[in-house]
Design a protein around this motif. Structure first.
Motif, mmCIF file in Angstrom:
data_model
loop_
_atom_site.group_PDB
_atom_site.id
_atom_site.type_symbol
_atom_site.label_atom_id
_atom_site.label_comp_id
_atom_site.label_asym_id
_atom_site.label_seq_id
_atom_site.Cartn_x
_atom_site.Cartn_y
_atom_site.Cartn_z
ATOM 1 N N LYS A 1 -10.292 4.353 -1.982
ATOM 2 C CA LYS A 1 -10.133 2.988 -2.237
ATOM 3 C C LYS A 1 -11.096 2.653 -3.322
ATOM 4 O O LYS A 1 -10.865 1.539 -3.935
ATOM 5 C CB LYS A 1 -10.477 2.253 -0.869
ATOM 6 N N GLU B 1 -8.856 -0.758 -10.923
ATOM 7 C CA GLU B 1 -8.216 -2.313 -11.132
ATOM 8 C C GLU B 1 -9.355 -2.847 -12.117
ATOM 9 O O GLU B 1 -9.016 -3.696 -12.675
ATOM 10 C CB GLU B 1 -8.201 -2.635 -9.876
ATOM 11 N N TRP C 1 -9.638 3.249 -6.400
ATOM 12 C CA TRP C 1 -8.656 2.351 -6.849
ATOM 13 C C TRP C 1 -9.451 1.105 -7.360
ATOM 14 O O TRP C 1 -8.833 0.484 -8.365
ATOM 15 C CB TRP C 1 -7.709 2.051 -5.687
ATOM 16 N N ILE D 1 0.792 -1.370 -0.100
ATOM 17 C CA ILE D 1 0.136 0.152 -0.102
ATOM 18 C C ILE D 1 0.890 1.175 -0.047
ATOM 19 O O ILE D 1 1.734 1.349 0.782
ATOM 20 C CB ILE D 1 -0.948 -0.296 1.239
ATOM 21 N N ASP D 2 0.540 2.147 -0.890
ATOM 22 C CA ASP D 2 1.278 3.169 -1.192
ATOM 23 C C ASP D 2 0.412 4.363 -1.019
ATOM 24 O O ASP D 2 -0.219 4.592 -1.984
ATOM 25 C CB ASP D 2 2.432 3.192 -2.451
ATOM 26 N N PHE D 3 0.618 5.618 -0.288
ATOM 27 C CA PHE D 3 -0.079 6.826 -0.351
ATOM 28 C C PHE D 3 0.533 7.762 -0.829
ATOM 29 O O PHE D 3 0.049 9.054 -0.838
ATOM 30 C CB PHE D 3 -0.672 6.964 1.212
#
Length: 439
Positions: A323, A330, A326, A2-4
């Motif tokens: 999220k 995806e 994201w 997980i990269d913020f």
């Protein structure tokens, strides 16, 4: 992993947007206030000021970012779009300045996805250029947003020249911006005997087509004239359109509408974050500026509680939106199955109304009588949360859908008592470890 983090190049774009929206778009809010004034293409004064700002946005590659490259847009993806929309959501004019104003965004998406080459050239391109506005005409006075109750019909007919046409007959309700639109996207029943999801088709109806009768332009809170709003009650009185004006397939109206509404819901959620962050900024400034009972407003624990709750709730909702964005990315990339984002989009739709209501409401409270006055934007914003509750589907419907989706994945308890019934679980534990309690 997980990269913020945000890559520096894109962060630079966000930084430019932050300054630009505060200095230019919020200025337009002050110069040309009012619900839907940003859609009034006949306002030469506002348009004269708007065009140079739009050119700056285009020069930065930030125009119409809701469309992917396959649909004619820059293709930033939903996560980046979420970060951009947080900033755009601060201002009512910003979506128009950036070419992302609803309902035109959703209409552009479905024209890009389902339109023919001719339909895209005639309707999509001028819409993307910001030269025209459009209308999505779906809900009906007797049935609201429930497609099972729709009665507006489209029937195949032959004109005097022997050419096939569609004739639309019926009423539509709350068709936003119909009075300003160049064309309307109309959802009508084409096969009443078909299953619900195959019962309707979508049509492109030019606004100058004979038979479009606007019975009334319904006003909402914030409109200055109760008899001149922007949400039309329309009677399509034997409206004839060419056979090639169907958008998508016969019976595919439900599919077209869902493709549009899902995007609308997540975009509303993204912008809600920005609006609530701005309300929080006002709350914080008030807390450190105003004195009461011999000390700063912010020194009172009740005020601190309101601020803390607002900070936490904004951050929680923001993470939910990111999220969800994201997951949508995806799905688009083929790494998750189609439909994976549906329940997450529903969560965003449910959560945005409560967040907007609570944070803007607390900010209004801290400003007291000034907060409820029209000298601040908070009262206008607060009243507007009800619009979000109904936009792109009533919130209660999404709550019901979300609950049913989770219940479908849950197995009923085996026996009289719940699975977590302690005596039953303890007995099972002792069966597995019969000597566990021995000294």
């Amino acid at each position: 992993m997980i990269d913020f983090s945000i890559e520096p190049e894109f962060q630079a774009k966000l930084d430019w947007m932050e300054t630009f929206v505060r200095e230019e778009c919020e200025t337009m809010d002050l110069l040309w206030p009012g619900n839907s004034v940003n859609f009034e293409t006949h306002r030469s004064d506002a348009r004269r000021h708007l065009k140079p700002l739009q050119e700056q946005v285009k020069a930065r590659g930030l125009w119409a970012c809701h469309l992917g490259p396959n649909l004619g847009g820059p293709g930033y993806g939903q996560v980046k779009l979420a970060l951009m929309n947080e900033i755009i959501g601060r201002s009512s004019w910003a979506p128009t300045v950036f070419g992302t104003a609803a309902p035109d965004t959703g209409n552009a998406e479905i024209l890009a996805m389902f339109g023919t080459a001719e339909q895209k050239e005639k309707y999509l391109q001028p819409l993307m250029d910001g030269d025209i506005v459009s209308c999505f005409s779906m809900t009906e006075p007797q049935g609201g947003a429930d497609p099972g109750e729709f009665t507006c019909r489209a029937t195949r007919v032959t004109n005097n020249s022997g050419e096939e046409e569609w004739e639309i007959e019926g009423e539509k309700w709350f068709s936003s911006n119909a009075k300003l639109a160049t064309f309307l996207l109309v959802m009508a029943v084409t096969d009443p005997a078909a299953p619900l999801t195959e019962r309707m088709s979508m049509f492109i109806v030019p606004a100058d087509t004979p038979g479009i009768r606007i019975l009334r332009n319904v006003a909402i809170v914030g409109d200055t004239d109760p008899e001149e709003g922007h949400h039309a009650h329309i009677h399509y009185d034997k409206v004839r359109i060419p056979a090639d004006h169907m958008l998508g397939e016969f019976g595919g109206g439900f599919k077209v509408a869902q493709a549009r509404l899902g995007g609308g819901r997540i975009h509303h959620a993204m912008r809600t974050v920005g609006k609530c962050q701005r309300a929080l900024e006002m709350m914080l400034e008030r807390a450190v500026s105003r004195r009461t009972r011999g000390k700063l407003l912010g020194d009172h624990q009740m005020v601190q509680s309101k601020i803390a709750d607002s900070i936490l709730e904004i951050e929680q909702f923001r993470l939910l939106v990111l999220k969800t964005a994201w997951i949508i990315d995806e799905v688009e990339a083929g790494r998750m199955p189609h439909g994976s984002a549906r329940k997450w989009i529903g969560m965003c739709k449910i959560g945005l109304v409560k967040l907007y209501h609570d944070v803007v409401g607390r900010s209004l409270e801290l400003h007291g009588s000034l907060g409820i006055s029209l000298d601040m934007p908070l009262a206008h914003w607060y009243a507007g949360h009800w619009s979000l509750a109904f936009a792109d589907g009533p919130t209660d419907v999404h709550k019901s859908q979300l609950a049913r989706a989770y219940m479908k994945t849950t197995t009923p308890a085996d026996g009289l008592f719940p699975t977590e019934y302690i005596p039953t679980r303890t007995a099972e534990a002792l069966r597995r470890y019969p000597n566990a309690r021995e000294a």
